[in-house]
Design a protein around this motif. Structure first.
Motif, PDB file in Angstrom:
ATOM      1  N   GLN A   6      21.416  38.811  36.063  1.00  0.00           N
ATOM      2  CA  GLN A   6      22.296  38.040  35.190  1.00  0.00           C
ATOM      3  C   GLN A   6      23.427  38.936  34.702  1.00  0.00           C
ATOM      4  N   GLU A   7      24.639  38.509  35.009  1.00  0.00           N
ATOM      5  CA  GLU A   7      25.808  39.299  34.650  1.00  0.00           C
ATOM      6  C   GLU A   7      26.911  38.365  34.148  1.00  0.00           C
ATOM      7  N   GLY A   8      27.694  38.887  33.215  1.00  0.00           N
ATOM      8  CA  GLY A   8      28.884  38.185  32.785  1.00  0.00           C
ATOM      9  C   GLY A   8      30.050  38.576  33.682  1.00  0.00           C
ATOM     10  N   LEU A   9      30.617  37.613  34.363  1.00  0.00           N
ATOM     11  CA  LEU A   9      31.707  37.879  35.290  1.00  0.00           C
ATOM     12  C   LEU A   9      33.008  37.274  34.766  1.00  0.00           C
ATOM     13  N   GLN A  10      34.049  38.047  34.878  1.00  0.00           N
ATOM     14  CA  GLN A  10      35.383  37.533  34.577  1.00  0.00           C
ATOM     15  C   GLN A  10      36.063  37.209  35.900  1.00  0.00           C
ATOM     16  N   ILE A  11      36.319  35.934  36.110  1.00  0.00           N
ATOM     17  CA  ILE A  11      36.851  35.462  37.391  1.00  0.00           C
ATOM     18  C   ILE A  11      38.265  34.936  37.186  1.00  0.00           C
ATOM     19  N   GLU A  12      39.162  35.383  38.040  1.00  0.00           N
ATOM     20  CA  GLU A  12      40.532  34.876  38.061  1.00  0.00           C
ATOM     21  C   GLU A  12      40.752  34.193  39.408  1.00  0.00           C
ATOM     22  N   LEU A  13      41.057  32.907  39.350  1.00  0.00           N
ATOM     23  CA  LEU A  13      41.234  32.107  40.555  1.00  0.00           C
ATOM     24  C   LEU A  13      42.625  31.480  40.528  1.00  0.00           C
ATOM     25  N   THR A  14      43.423  31.774  41.563  1.00  0.00           N
ATOM     26  CA  THR A  14      44.786  31.244  41.654  1.00  0.00           C
ATOM     27  C   THR A  14      44.954  30.536  42.987  1.00  0.00           C
ATOM     28  N   LEU A  15      45.464  29.314  42.940  1.00  0.00           N
ATOM     29  CA  LEU A  15      45.727  28.510  44.133  1.00  0.00           C
ATOM     30  C   LEU A  15      47.237  28.316  44.252  1.00  0.00           C
ATOM     31  N   THR A  16      47.739  28.475  45.479  1.00  0.00           N
ATOM     32  CA  THR A  16      49.170  28.314  45.729  1.00  0.00           C
ATOM     33  C   THR A  16      49.363  27.442  46.950  1.00  0.00           C
ATOM     34  N   LEU A  17      50.141  26.363  46.783  1.00  0.00           N
ATOM     35  CA  LEU A  17      50.455  25.496  47.919  1.00  0.00           C
ATOM     36  C   LEU A  17      51.675  24.662  47.573  1.00  0.00           C
ATOM     37  N   GLY A  18      52.480  24.396  48.606  1.00  0.00           N
ATOM     38  CA  GLY A  18      53.649  23.557  48.422  1.00  0.00           C
ATOM     39  C   GLY A  18      54.609  24.051  47.365  1.00  0.00           C
ATOM     40  N   GLY A  19      54.691  25.377  47.187  1.00  0.00           N
ATOM     41  CA  GLY A  19      55.580  25.922  46.184  1.00  0.00           C
ATOM     42  C   GLY A  19      55.044  25.865  44.775  1.00  0.00           C
ATOM     43  N   GLN A  20      53.824  25.358  44.589  1.00  0.00           N
ATOM     44  CA  GLN A  20      53.206  25.275  43.271  1.00  0.00           C
ATOM     45  C   GLN A  20      52.066  26.268  43.167  1.00  0.00           C
ATOM     46  N   SER A  21      51.840  26.768  41.956  1.00  0.00           N
ATOM     47  CA  SER A  21      50.764  27.710  41.695  1.00  0.00           C
ATOM     48  C   SER A  21      49.880  27.152  40.585  1.00  0.00           C
ATOM     49  N   PHE A  22      48.552  27.229  40.778  1.00  0.00           N
ATOM     50  CA  PHE A  22      47.590  26.700  39.814  1.00  0.00           C
ATOM     51  C   PHE A  22      46.608  27.809  39.466  1.00  0.00           C
ATOM     52  N   SER A  23      46.420  28.031  38.172  1.00  0.00           N
ATOM     53  CA  SER A  23      45.477  29.035  37.689  1.00  0.00           C
ATOM     54  C   SER A  23      44.251  28.323  37.129  1.00  0.00           C
ATOM     55  N   ILE A  24      43.077  28.646  37.652  1.00  0.00           N
ATOM     56  CA  ILE A  24      41.825  28.010  37.251  1.00  0.00           C
ATOM     57  C   ILE A  24      41.077  28.952  36.307  1.00  0.00           C
ATOM     58  N   PRO A  25      40.766  28.539  35.081  1.00  0.00           N
ATOM     59  CA  PRO A  25      39.988  29.401  34.179  1.00  0.00           C
ATOM     60  C   PRO A  25      38.643  29.775  34.794  1.00  0.00           C
ATOM     61  N   GLY A  26      38.237  31.021  34.551  1.00  0.00           N
ATOM     62  CA  GLY A  26      36.994  31.501  35.141  1.00  0.00           C
ATOM     63  C   GLY A  26      35.787  30.700  34.723  1.00  0.00           C
ATOM     64  N   GLY A  27      35.808  30.142  33.499  1.00  0.00           N
ATOM     65  CA  GLY A  27      34.672  29.373  33.029  1.00  0.00           C
ATOM     66  C   GLY A  27      34.426  28.104  33.821  1.00  0.00           C
ATOM     67  N   GLN A  28      35.449  27.620  34.553  1.00  0.00           N
ATOM     68  CA  GLN A  28      35.279  26.409  35.356  1.00  0.00           C
ATOM     69  C   GLN A  28      34.591  26.687  36.689  1.00  0.00           C
ATOM     70  N   VAL A  29      34.536  27.944  37.089  1.00  0.00           N
ATOM     71  CA  VAL A  29      33.936  28.308  38.375  1.00  0.00           C
ATOM     72  C   VAL A  29      32.416  28.309  38.241  1.00  0.00           C
ATOM     73  N   LYS A  30      31.748  27.467  39.011  1.00  0.00           N
ATOM     74  CA  LYS A  30      30.308  27.336  38.924  1.00  0.00           C
ATOM     75  C   LYS A  30      29.571  28.036  40.062  1.00  0.00           C
ATOM     76  N   HIS A  31      30.269  28.330  41.113  1.00  0.00           N
ATOM     77  CA  HIS A  31      29.619  29.022  42.225  1.00  0.00           C
ATOM     78  C   HIS A  31      30.680  29.731  43.056  1.00  0.00           C
ATOM     79  N   LEU A  32      30.327  30.914  43.503  1.00  0.00           N
ATOM     80  CA  LEU A  32      31.184  31.604  44.460  1.00  0.00           C
ATOM     81  C   LEU A  32      30.322  32.420  45.411  1.00  0.00           C
ATOM     82  N   SER A  33      30.814  32.558  46.628  1.00  0.00           N
ATOM     83  CA  SER A  33      30.127  33.331  47.661  1.00  0.00           C
ATOM     84  C   SER A  33      31.186  34.112  48.437  1.00  0.00           C
ATOM     85  N   VAL A  34      30.974  35.413  48.576  1.00  0.00           N
ATOM     86  CA  VAL A  34      31.923  36.277  49.276  1.00  0.00           C
ATOM     87  C   VAL A  34      31.157  37.179  50.225  1.00  0.00           C
ATOM     88  N   HIS A  35      31.584  37.183  51.474  1.00  0.00           N
ATOM     89  CA  HIS A  35      31.058  38.151  52.439  1.00  0.00           C
ATOM     90  C   HIS A  35      32.249  38.941  52.957  1.00  0.00           C
TER      91      HIS A  35
END
Length: 640
Positions: A6-35
């Motif tokens: 169990q760890e507290g993670l600070q997640i920064e998620l940024t989406l960019t498409l069509g000339g627009q950029s969206f920043s998603i608060p880390g608290g909204q992220v419920k699952h992530l997987s990275v290999h």
């Protein structure tokens, strides 16, 4: 069985498409997987967003087929690694669902759940890129630059700088499932190079060797949950490189210590150049190297050191068991796997928080820093050759002239024809061989003759002829056969056999301007005629030097190209020797330092033991002195 931490993670998620950029608060992220691997990564992320938060702009943008870029940054608390884990890639799969989550003040609450699957740009773009191209007088670096799209590439590999007479990409419908990404991996593997990816900089590198400029960070046992040792499968085969050229066939066996007698992987060549065979032998010998054992390390907390692929770690400290595999040796991070599930999966929890608590599984795969073999994902090898139509290239004369050109390479003494491929307007060389005729026939391909050409990756071959030259075909009624020898209608010799009134007729017809000679044999007669047409103008004697000039240019180009290739090969060989010596020296230095460390440790332990013995003797002596002093004091008391 590994357990989640169990760890507290600070997640920064940024989406960019069509000339627009969206920043998603880390608290909204419920699952992530990275290999994350040395060559790239795959990842997925799931987050919630409320309809009441007016996420319609993001929802609307995701309906468009625009390229969607994702930047994900993950960091821990105060005592975690100093550098956040950063991956930047392109989305290759997206899902959006809407779910109700109760009512608030009598109004039903709805949330949208977004799931994005993404990977590094090369995997996403190049796996859909399947070009068919022909290049001449070009380096592999130039080919990569022409097809890199939006990728950032760097180069430190002399092989990529060498100009090649031709390079062909055959990745279209003729090779199902083979992409440009497969092609690059195949090229790196067959030429023993390194393909690496820097996730923080979103940059790829093609190099001759692995980077060894980083310093190893110490990793203590207290941060690790468990360690598993992965032993590579031994190689049970040797290799034989066979050169099937008839003038000097060779079979070179490359031995390998773990090979079983009689088990071999054979590689077939057909080349008169010994240097080509030797280069293939060197490449095959490198592939026979056995990989070193690898360590899989699972963490019980976020580590305090950087663990991105390529980072160096050193397992040291008193808590590690003595004699453990890889202990006190520099280890390179090869793979990283992170799986994180939010402790609270409710859609409305932590909507505005930059960080939240997760159940995490974090592990890395390590290899010795001295490992030289590269790690690549599975790939499909491109299929060669492809077949295209070409026109025989021969300078000089008119378009319809039947001239031919044979180019000799002064360095290798190899002869070649030149073929122009109109599809790409490129001219390639093919071996000057009798093709499908016996060797005692000399009928070189004439200028502008349509031919079928087989294009391999780095060379071409003449397969067959497609059409007859003008004037060669005879009328079908006569069922004739004909051979035309010479330049054109005004300067040629025709050998014709056909049937006239069902009787065979054979004739030789020589033409040189207005001067003609005919020899004709028919049923019951032999006709010989020598004739000069009155009033015909004798052709002005000329000498077209275009073929000689073209041949000289080709010879010069081949010689310069060969010299450059030889110089590059020599340079690469010298650099390989220097690198090998440097690596050997580094290994010897590390071994010497390790030995010196052990020797100093033993001397310190010995000195410490001697000091402890001396201290014990001193304590014993003090006790004896104190006892004598007490006895003396008691004796003095009695005297009083």
């Amino acid at each position: 069985m590994r357990t989640a931490i169990q760890e507290g993670l600070q997640i920064e998620l940024t989406l960019t498409l069509g000339g627009q950029s969206f920043s998603i608060p880390g608290g909204q992220v419920k699952h992530l997987s990275v290999h994350l691997a040395p060559y790239g990564f795959t990842a997925s992320v799931t987050f919630w967003s409320t309809l009441q938060k007016k996420d319609s702009a993001l929802f609307t943008a995701l309906q468009k087929p625009d390229l969607l870029q994702v930047k994900l940054s993950v960091s821990g608390g105060e005592f975690s690694a100093p550098t956040p884990l950063v991956v930047q890639g392109l989305v290759r799969g997206r899902r959006v669902t809407t779910e109700g989550h109760g009512t608030l003040q009598g109004v039903e609450q709805f949330f949208r759940r977004y799931t994005l699957e993404f990977a590094d740009p090369a995997q996403v773009l190049w796996r859909q890129h399947r070009p068919i191209e022909l290049y001449t007088d070009i380096s592999m670096r130039e080919v990569l630059e022409a097809h890199k799209a939006s990728l950032q590439l760097t180069y430190d590999w002399t092989v990529l700088q060498q100009k090649q007479p031709m390079l062909c990409l055959a990745l279209g419908a003729d090779a199902p499932g083979v992409s440009f990404y497969d092609f690059v991996l195949w090229y790196v593997a067959t030429h023993n190079g390194v393909w690496s990816y820097n996730s923080a900089q979103n940059q790829y590198a093609l190099t001759a060797d692995k980077s060894s400029s980083l310093q190893a960070a110490p990793l203590g046992r207290e941060e690790v949950q468990d360690v598993r040792v992965h032993l590579p499968p031994p190689i049970r085969h040797g290799v034989r490189v066979l050169n099937a050229v008839a003038q000097g066939p060779t079979t070179v066996a490359l031995e390998q210590p773990q090979a079983v007698a009689g088990v071999s992987h054979d590689v077939m060549l057909r080349t008169p150049l010994a240097t080509v065979a030797e280069q293939q032998q060197k490449r095959e010998k490198t592939r026979l190297q056995v990989r070193s054992a690898q360590l899989e390390v699972a963490f019980k907390q976020l580590p305090s050191v950087d663990i991105f692929p390529g980072a160096l770690l050193r397992l040291e400290g008193p808590l590690w068991p003595s004699g453990m595999k890889g202990l006190d040796e520099d280890q390179r991070v090869l793979h990283l796997t992170l799986e994180a599930h939010a402790l609270s999966g409710e859609a409305d929890d932590g909507q505005h928080h930059p960080a939240t608590a997760y159940d995490c599984l974090l592990s890395v795969r390590l290899e010795p820093a001295s490992e030289t073999l590269t790690t690549l994902p599975a790939y499909r090898a491109p299929r060669y050759p492809i077949h295209v139509e070409g026109l025989v290239h021969s300078p000089g004369g008119d378009v319809q002239d039947r001239r031919y050109l044979i180019v000799e390479d002064e360095k290798t003494s190899l002869h070649s024809f030149r073929m122009t491929v109109p599809l790409w307007n490129q001219t390639v060389s093919v071996p000057a061989e009798p093709n499908q005729l016996p060797g005692h026939f000399f009928f070189p391909p004439y200028k502008n003759t349509r031919v079928l050409v087989a294009l391999h990756f780095e060379h071409a071959e003449l397969v067959r002829f497609i059409d007859w030259k003008e004037g060669v075909r005879t009328p079908q009624d006569g069922q004739g056969d004909q051979t035309l020898l010479g330049w054109n209608k005004a300067s040629q010799t025709a050998l014709t056999h056909d049937f006239q009134e069902d009787n065979p007729v054979w004739r030789i017809h020589r033409t040189s301007g207005g001067d003609t000679q005919v020899v004709r044999m028919g049923e019951g007669h032999l006709f010989i005629q020598v004739q000069e047409t009155p009033g015909s103008v004798a052709p002005t004697p000329t000498y077209d030097v275009s073929p000689q000039v073209e041949a000289a240019k080709a010879d010069l180009s081949a010689s310069v190209g060969g010299a450059l290739a030889e110089s590059s090969t020599a340079y690469q060989g010298a650099m390989g020797t220097v690198r090998a010596k440097m690596k050997t020296a580094q290994a010897e230095t590390k071994a010497a330092l390790g030995g010196a460390k052990q020797e100093v440790g033993a001397q310190v332990a010995e000195a410490k033991g001697a000091f402890q013995q001396a201290s014990a003797r001193l304590s014993q002596g003090n006790g004896q002195v104190s006892g004598k002093a007490a006895e003396t004091k008691a004796a003095l008391e009695k005297l009083r």
